[in-house]
Enzyme design. Structure first.
Site, PDB file in Angstrom:
ATOM      1  N   SER A 142       0.832  -1.200   0.000  1.00 26.37           N
ATOM      2  CA  SER A 142       0.000   0.000   0.000  1.00 26.37           C
ATOM      3  C   SER A 142       0.861   1.243   0.000  1.00 26.37           C
ATOM      4  O   SER A 142       1.982   1.237   0.553  1.00 26.37           O
ATOM      5  CB  SER A 142      -0.867  -0.034   1.260  1.00 26.37           C
TER       6      SER A 142
ATOM      7  N   TYR B  74      -1.435  -0.075  10.489  1.00 25.91           N
ATOM      8  CA  TYR B  74      -1.752  -0.690   9.191  1.00 25.91           C
ATOM      9  C   TYR B  74      -0.565  -0.546   8.232  1.00 25.91           C
ATOM     10  O   TYR B  74      -0.098  -1.528   7.647  1.00 25.91           O
ATOM     11  CB  TYR B  74      -3.011  -0.058   8.591  1.00 25.91           C
TER      12      TYR B  74
ATOM     13  N   LYS C 247       2.113  -3.403   6.486  1.00 26.53           N
ATOM     14  CA  LYS C 247       2.385  -3.575   5.055  1.00 26.53           C
ATOM     15  C   LYS C 247       3.884  -3.488   4.790  1.00 26.53           C
ATOM     16  O   LYS C 247       4.423  -4.242   3.968  1.00 26.53           O
ATOM     17  CB  LYS C 247       1.619  -2.520   4.239  1.00 26.53           C
TER      18      LYS C 247
HETATM   19  N1  LIG Z   1      -8.913  -0.935  -0.824  1.00 25.36           N
HETATM   20  C1  LIG Z   1      -7.846  -0.134  -0.875  1.00 25.36           C
HETATM   21  O1  LIG Z   1      -7.986   1.072  -1.147  1.00 25.36           O
HETATM   22  C2  LIG Z   1      -6.456  -0.693  -0.655  1.00 25.36           C
HETATM   23  C3  LIG Z   1      -5.340   0.159  -0.811  1.00 25.36           C
HETATM   24  C4  LIG Z   1      -4.062  -0.368  -0.607  1.00 25.36           C
HETATM   25  C5  LIG Z   1      -3.901  -1.697  -0.286  1.00 25.36           C
HETATM   26  N2  LIG Z   1      -4.990  -2.494  -0.127  1.00 25.36           N
HETATM   27  C6  LIG Z   1      -4.785  -3.904   0.227  1.00 25.36           C
HETATM   28  O2  LIG Z   1      -5.471  -4.714  -0.715  1.00 25.36           O
HETATM   29  C7  LIG Z   1      -5.860  -5.938  -0.107  1.00 25.36           C
HETATM   30  C8  LIG Z   1      -7.330  -6.205  -0.390  1.00 25.36           C
HETATM   31  O3  LIG Z   1      -8.089  -5.121   0.103  1.00 25.36           O
HETATM   32  P1  LIG Z   1      -9.655  -4.973  -0.171  1.00 25.36           P
HETATM   33  O4  LIG Z   1      -9.936  -3.520  -0.307  1.00 25.36           O
HETATM   34  O5  LIG Z   1     -10.090  -5.891  -1.225  1.00 25.36           O
HETATM   35  O6  LIG Z   1     -10.222  -5.456   1.249  1.00 25.36           O
HETATM   36  P2  LIG Z   1     -11.392  -6.493   1.595  1.00 25.36           P
HETATM   37  O7  LIG Z   1     -11.602  -6.390   3.059  1.00 25.36           O
HETATM   38  O8  LIG Z   1     -12.554  -6.303   0.695  1.00 25.36           O
HETATM   39  O9  LIG Z   1     -10.706  -7.879   1.228  1.00 25.36           O
HETATM   40  C9  LIG Z   1      -9.862  -8.592   2.094  1.00 25.36           C
HETATM   41  C10 LIG Z   1     -10.224 -10.047   1.951  1.00 25.36           C
HETATM   42  O10 LIG Z   1      -9.321 -10.829   2.748  1.00 25.36           O
HETATM   43  C11 LIG Z   1     -10.071 -11.730   3.574  1.00 25.36           C
HETATM   44  N3  LIG Z   1      -9.245 -11.918   4.782  1.00 25.36           N
HETATM   45  C12 LIG Z   1      -8.896 -10.981   5.685  1.00 25.36           C
HETATM   46  N4  LIG Z   1      -8.069 -11.522   6.614  1.00 25.36           N
HETATM   47  C13 LIG Z   1      -7.885 -12.822   6.266  1.00 25.36           C
HETATM   48  C14 LIG Z   1      -7.141 -13.902   6.807  1.00 25.36           C
HETATM   49  N5  LIG Z   1      -6.381 -13.748   7.906  1.00 25.36           N
HETATM   50  N6  LIG Z   1      -7.178 -15.102   6.189  1.00 25.36           N
HETATM   51  C15 LIG Z   1      -7.931 -15.287   5.065  1.00 25.36           C
HETATM   52  N7  LIG Z   1      -8.662 -14.302   4.504  1.00 25.36           N
HETATM   53  C16 LIG Z   1      -8.636 -13.082   5.093  1.00 25.36           C
HETATM   54  C17 LIG Z   1     -11.399 -11.056   3.802  1.00 25.36           C
HETATM   55  O11 LIG Z   1     -12.442 -11.944   4.109  1.00 25.36           O
HETATM   56  C18 LIG Z   1     -11.629 -10.365   2.449  1.00 25.36           C
HETATM   57  O12 LIG Z   1     -12.271 -11.215   1.528  1.00 25.36           O
HETATM   58  C19 LIG Z   1      -5.508  -5.809   1.368  1.00 25.36           C
HETATM   59  O13 LIG Z   1      -4.275  -6.453   1.577  1.00 25.36           O
HETATM   60  C20 LIG Z   1      -5.375  -4.312   1.554  1.00 25.36           C
HETATM   61  O14 LIG Z   1      -4.506  -4.002   2.623  1.00 25.36           O
HETATM   62  C21 LIG Z   1      -6.264  -2.032  -0.304  1.00 25.36           C
END
Ligand SMILES: NC(=O)c1ccc[n+]([C@@H]2O[C@H](COP(=O)([O-])OP(=O)(O)OC[C@H]3O[C@@H](n4cnc5c(N)ncnc54)[C@H](O)[C@@H]3O)[C@@H](O)[C@H]2O)c1
Length: 327
Positions: free
Chosen positions: A117, A141, A145
């Protein structure tokens, strides 16, 4: 080649699964459904319900499905929540990754793509953030990362695993209404929430050193982001031993005020924002240099902010089943 996509039932993961399978890759989703939904996993893609903290279940999924590459998106992602629950975030995001990497190396998996991120940069004091900009995360957070990247690179070097750490900037939009982000932690869903309640959107501070005084961010369409994963997966497969760290953004800044103006215009509202005090820890400007991803992956974002807003708005109108969210 089969890819295990952790977090594949989540917002970004569901887009990555589709982009990978549409590109002809085999995919298996591994997700504990804590914030994800099983209905986001397409027909024909196996779903293994389990936590990354459960090493035995991960190991079984890797061997049962003859997995040769992993895209690891599963994590907790709320910056504010991480301030009050740091141990939970370190456990899920760092310990969960360590357990996963343990199983991955034991199973002889060759490629590993990690969701990082822009939060790793903290408050960058530069016009365009490059991958060499110092990483000084401002929240647990962001720390998880950055620690995750260290774990991934160190394991890659020690075990001969090809790795790519993708630093996403501000993700928005949806490929289809049913795949939209249902959370309200990002700016565009927060504006929608206010408009739906017939309230003015909030601008958190308009006295930043930016052209219109509001914070500037780099928004990336989730469809473009998903395609970057396909490009990274192929780059790792084509050249074993790679160790990539890449910004995934558009290289263009858009201010909070500009986003609110575009949302008003594109959704047929006319709600001027109210200005409230700055939120602690909000950097004035975070915009990616996306040059390295273009050079290394031949990838470039194609969708502009209007596409992100209109597709997210269509998702907002769509009835979403509740998640089975656990704390
Ligand atoms: N959405 C954003 O703007 C953004 C920006 C930068 C980075 N990210 C990263 O992208 C990734 C996905 O984010 P997202 O927005 O789709 O979030 P989200 O919450 O929609 O998806 C995360 C998924 O991971 C699953 N999960 C969480 N912890 C788990 C575990 N310990 N074991 C198995 N499954 C698990 C959840 O059930 C969910 O389906 C994350 O790593 C997040 O940090 C997101």
């Amino acid at each position: 080649m089969t890819w295990l996509i952790t977090g594949g039932a989540g917002y970004i993961g569901a887009h990555v699964v589709r982009a990978m399978t549409e590109a002809g890759e085999r995919a298996v989703v591994y997700d504990d459904l804590s914030t994800g939904r099983a209905d986001r996993v397409p027909d024909g893609v196996p779903l293994v319900v389990g936590s990354t903290l459960d090493g035995e279940r991960v190991a079984r999924a890797l061997t049962d499905h003859e997995v040769t590459g992993v895209v690891h998106l599963a994590a907790k992602k709320q910056v504010a929540e991480s301030l009050s629950l740091p141990l939970h975030y370190y456990r899920e995001n760092v310990e969960g990754l360590r357990v996963l990497l343990d199983a991955v190396t034991a199973a002889g998996v060759r490629s590993f793509v990690f969701s990082s991120s822009a939060a790793v940069y903290g408050m960058p004091d530069v016009d365009l953030v490059t991958e060499e900009t110092p990483c000084v995360p401002m929240s647990p957070y962001g720390e998880t990362k950055l620690a995750g990247e260290w774990l991934v690179r160190a394991t890659g070097r020690a075990a001969g695993l090809s790795t790519a750490c993708l630093r996403y900037f501000n993700v928005a939009g949806a490929a289809r209404p049913d795949l939209a982000d249902t959370g309200v932690s990002n700016l565009i869903p927060m504006i929608f929430e206010k408009l739906a309640d017939d309230l003015p959107p909030h601008v958190f501070g308009d006295d930043y050193p930016t052209p219109d005084g509001t914070c500037v961010r780099d928004y990336i369409h989730v469809v473009d982001l998903a395609e970057a994963h396909v490009a990274a997966a192929r780059a790792l497969r084509a050249a074993p031993g790679r160790d990539l760290t890449l910004n995934i953004g558009r290289g263009e800044g858009v201010s909070v005020r500009e986003v609110i103006d575009r949302v008003n215009t594109l959704t047929g509202h006319d709600r001027p924002p109210v200005v409230t005090p700055r939120r602690p820890g909000d950097p004035p400007r975070v915009v990616a240099s996306a040059d390295r991803a273009a050079t290394e992956l031949g990838w470039k974002a194609r969708h502009a902010i209007d596409d992100m807003i209109t597709s997210a708005w269509a998702g907002r109108q769509h009835p979403h089943p509740p998640t089975t969210a656990r704390p």
